[in-house]
Design a protein around this motif. Structure first.
Motif, short mmCIF file in Angstrom:
data_model
loop_
_atom_site.label_atom_id
_atom_site.label_comp_id
_atom_site.label_asym_id
_atom_site.label_seq_id
_atom_site.Cartn_x
_atom_site.Cartn_y
_atom_site.Cartn_z
N GLU A 28 0.84 -1.20 0.00
CA GLU A 28 0.00 0.00 0.00
C GLU A 28 0.88 1.26 0.00
O GLU A 28 0.66 2.19 -0.77
CB GLU A 28 -0.89 -0.04 1.25
CG GLU A 28 -2.01 0.97 1.23
CD GLU A 28 -2.81 0.93 2.53
OE1 GLU A 28 -2.67 -0.03 3.30
OE2 GLU A 28 -3.55 1.89 2.77
N ILE A 29 1.90 1.26 0.88
CA ILE A 29 2.79 2.43 0.98
C ILE A 29 3.70 2.50 -0.24
O ILE A 29 3.86 3.57 -0.85
CB ILE A 29 3.63 2.35 2.28
CG1 ILE A 29 2.72 2.35 3.51
CG2 ILE A 29 4.64 3.49 2.36
CD1 ILE A 29 3.37 1.77 4.75
N ALA A 30 4.30 1.35 -0.60
CA ALA A 30 5.25 1.33 -1.72
C ALA A 30 4.55 1.72 -3.02
O ALA A 30 5.14 2.44 -3.85
CB ALA A 30 5.87 -0.06 -1.84
N SER A 31 3.32 1.28 -3.21
CA SER A 31 2.64 1.59 -4.46
C SER A 31 2.46 3.10 -4.63
O SER A 31 2.60 3.63 -5.74
CB SER A 31 1.29 0.88 -4.53
OG SER A 31 0.39 1.45 -3.61
N LEU A 32 2.18 3.78 -3.53
CA LEU A 32 2.02 5.23 -3.59
C LEU A 32 3.35 5.90 -3.99
O LEU A 32 3.39 6.75 -4.89
CB LEU A 32 1.54 5.73 -2.22
CG LEU A 32 1.25 7.22 -2.09
CD1 LEU A 32 0.21 7.65 -3.09
CD2 LEU A 32 0.75 7.53 -0.67
N ILE A 33 4.43 5.46 -3.34
CA ILE A 33 5.75 6.05 -3.63
C ILE A 33 6.18 5.72 -5.06
O ILE A 33 6.67 6.59 -5.79
CB ILE A 33 6.80 5.55 -2.60
CG1 ILE A 33 6.45 6.10 -1.20
CG2 ILE A 33 8.22 5.95 -3.00
CD1 ILE A 33 7.30 5.54 -0.08
N ILE A 34 5.96 4.47 -5.49
CA ILE A 34 6.37 4.06 -6.84
C ILE A 34 5.58 4.84 -7.90
O ILE A 34 6.15 5.30 -8.90
CB ILE A 34 6.17 2.53 -7.01
CG1 ILE A 34 7.21 1.78 -6.18
CG2 ILE A 34 6.27 2.12 -8.48
CD1 ILE A 34 6.97 0.29 -6.07
N THR A 35 4.28 5.01 -7.66
CA THR A 35 3.47 5.76 -8.63
C THR A 35 3.94 7.21 -8.72
O THR A 35 4.05 7.76 -9.83
CB THR A 35 1.98 5.70 -8.23
OG1 THR A 35 1.61 4.34 -8.04
CG2 THR A 35 1.09 6.31 -9.28
N VAL A 174 4.34 3.79 -12.95
CA VAL A 174 2.94 4.14 -12.65
C VAL A 174 2.06 2.88 -12.74
O VAL A 174 1.29 2.58 -11.82
CB VAL A 174 2.42 5.24 -13.60
CG1 VAL A 174 0.91 5.43 -13.43
CG2 VAL A 174 3.15 6.56 -13.33
N ALA A 175 2.24 2.14 -13.84
CA ALA A 175 1.43 0.92 -14.02
C ALA A 175 1.74 -0.09 -12.90
O ALA A 175 0.83 -0.70 -12.33
CB ALA A 175 1.72 0.30 -15.38
N GLY A 176 3.04 -0.23 -12.59
CA GLY A 176 3.44 -1.16 -11.53
C GLY A 176 2.88 -0.75 -10.17
O GLY A 176 2.41 -1.60 -9.41
N GLY A 177 2.93 0.54 -9.88
CA GLY A 177 2.41 1.04 -8.61
C GLY A 177 0.91 0.80 -8.48
O GLY A 177 0.41 0.38 -7.43
N LEU A 178 0.19 1.05 -9.58
CA LEU A 178 -1.27 0.85 -9.56
C LEU A 178 -1.61 -0.64 -9.44
O LEU A 178 -2.55 -1.02 -8.72
CB LEU A 178 -1.91 1.46 -10.82
CG LEU A 178 -1.79 2.98 -10.94
CD1 LEU A 178 -2.36 3.45 -12.27
CD2 LEU A 178 -2.49 3.69 -9.77
#
Lengths: 183, 101
Positions: A28-35, A174-178
């Motif tokens: 949840e946290i990593a996806s926000l940072i990665i996006t 962005v795609a990976g984070g989402l």
């Protein structure tokens, strides 16, 4: 009353769920940072394509912006979860990784702009892959896909390389984070 | 040895409590996320959450995010205490079942 084997099975079940929850929170946290990094580097590549002479300035702004955003997200997440502290260890880790990368690209090697872009992307993805060994396969999938697309771009794409990287690296993150948010 | 908590001991309720207990005290989980983490179906999860809520082990908050209803489940202090006691009892059972040296 249950026997010790049933009790052991119940504890294993609890541990399994706890692991899932921890991984889910990390994602949840990593996806926000990665996006957010994806959006930043996408803008960076487009800006670098439009103003090729300003590469160093553009990437300095992008990297510092990414560092500030990542640290801020870490800070707010810590505060929301009650930990309350600034994520000093994560921030120092980012700084060490960045300083070592600068040492490699400026002092040890003399890279051209194209090599510089490939180095930083692959270098970043290497840490994603390492993170994946501890925190979940999604990091490894993102690292493998971005690395493959970057190498394809480096060897096969000519003058449109920066545009390719905007989609492969920025769009990939962005795609990976989402995607990470949904698994 | 203390008795097992019959409300928590049911496998799905145990998983629900384990998931909620793994979060910081005031943090809850959305219904959809809890469903994914516990591997439950909608109806099954709803019924077991109701049982836990009746026992005072979880609180259920319903809100609208945009036009979508969102249910968030959070472990109460009583629920966390009951879960900790249940885990301690499970550990006691395991220790008691081991052959003595």
């Amino acid at each position: 009353m249950i026997d010790s084997q049933q009790a052991s099975a119940a504890l294993d079940d609890i541990n399994d769920v706890v692991q899932r929850v921890r991984q889910s929170r990390i994602y949840e946290i990593a996806s926000l940072i990665i996006t957010l990094w994806g959006v930043l580097v996408f803008i960076g590549y487009i800006a670098n394509y439009l103003w090729p002479q300003q590469g160093y300035t553009i990437w300095t702004i992008v990297d510092l912006g990414g560092l500030v955003i990542s640290s801020s997200v870490g800070f707010f997440v810590n505060r929301r979860s009650g930990a309350g502290n600034f994520p000093i260890r994560s921030t120092i880790s980012f700084v060490i990784i960045g300083v070592f990368g600068l040492y490699c690209t400026i002092l040890l090697g003399h890279f051209g702009p194209r090599q510089m872009i490939v180095f930083w992307t692959l270098y970043g993805m290497m840490f994603y892959a390492i993170a994946g060994l501890w925190f979940g396969y999604a990091f490894i999938v993102i690292a493998a896909c971005t690395t493959a697309l970057t190498l394809i771009g480096y060897y096969c794409i000519g003058p449109a390389f920066l545009l390719w990287m905007a989609v492969a690296h920025g769009g990939g993150l962005v795609a990976g984070g989402l995607w990470m948010r949904r698994i | 040895m203390a008795d097992l908590d019959e409300i928590i001991h049911q496998p799905l309720r145990l998983r629900i409590m384990a998931a909620l207990n793994a979060l910081p005290a005031t943090t809850g989980l959305e219904f959809a996320r809890l469903k994914k983490l516990t591997g439950a179906t909608d109806g099954n999860l709803g019924a077991h959450i109701e049982t836990l809520a009746k026992a005072g082990y979880v609180s259920v908050e319903k809100a609208f995010v945009g036009k979508k209803p969102q249910t968030t489940v959070t472990a109460t202090a009583a629920g966390r205490g009951a879960f900790a006691r249940h885990v301690a009892t499970l550990q006691e059972i395991i220790i008691a079942g081991k052959p003595q040296a």
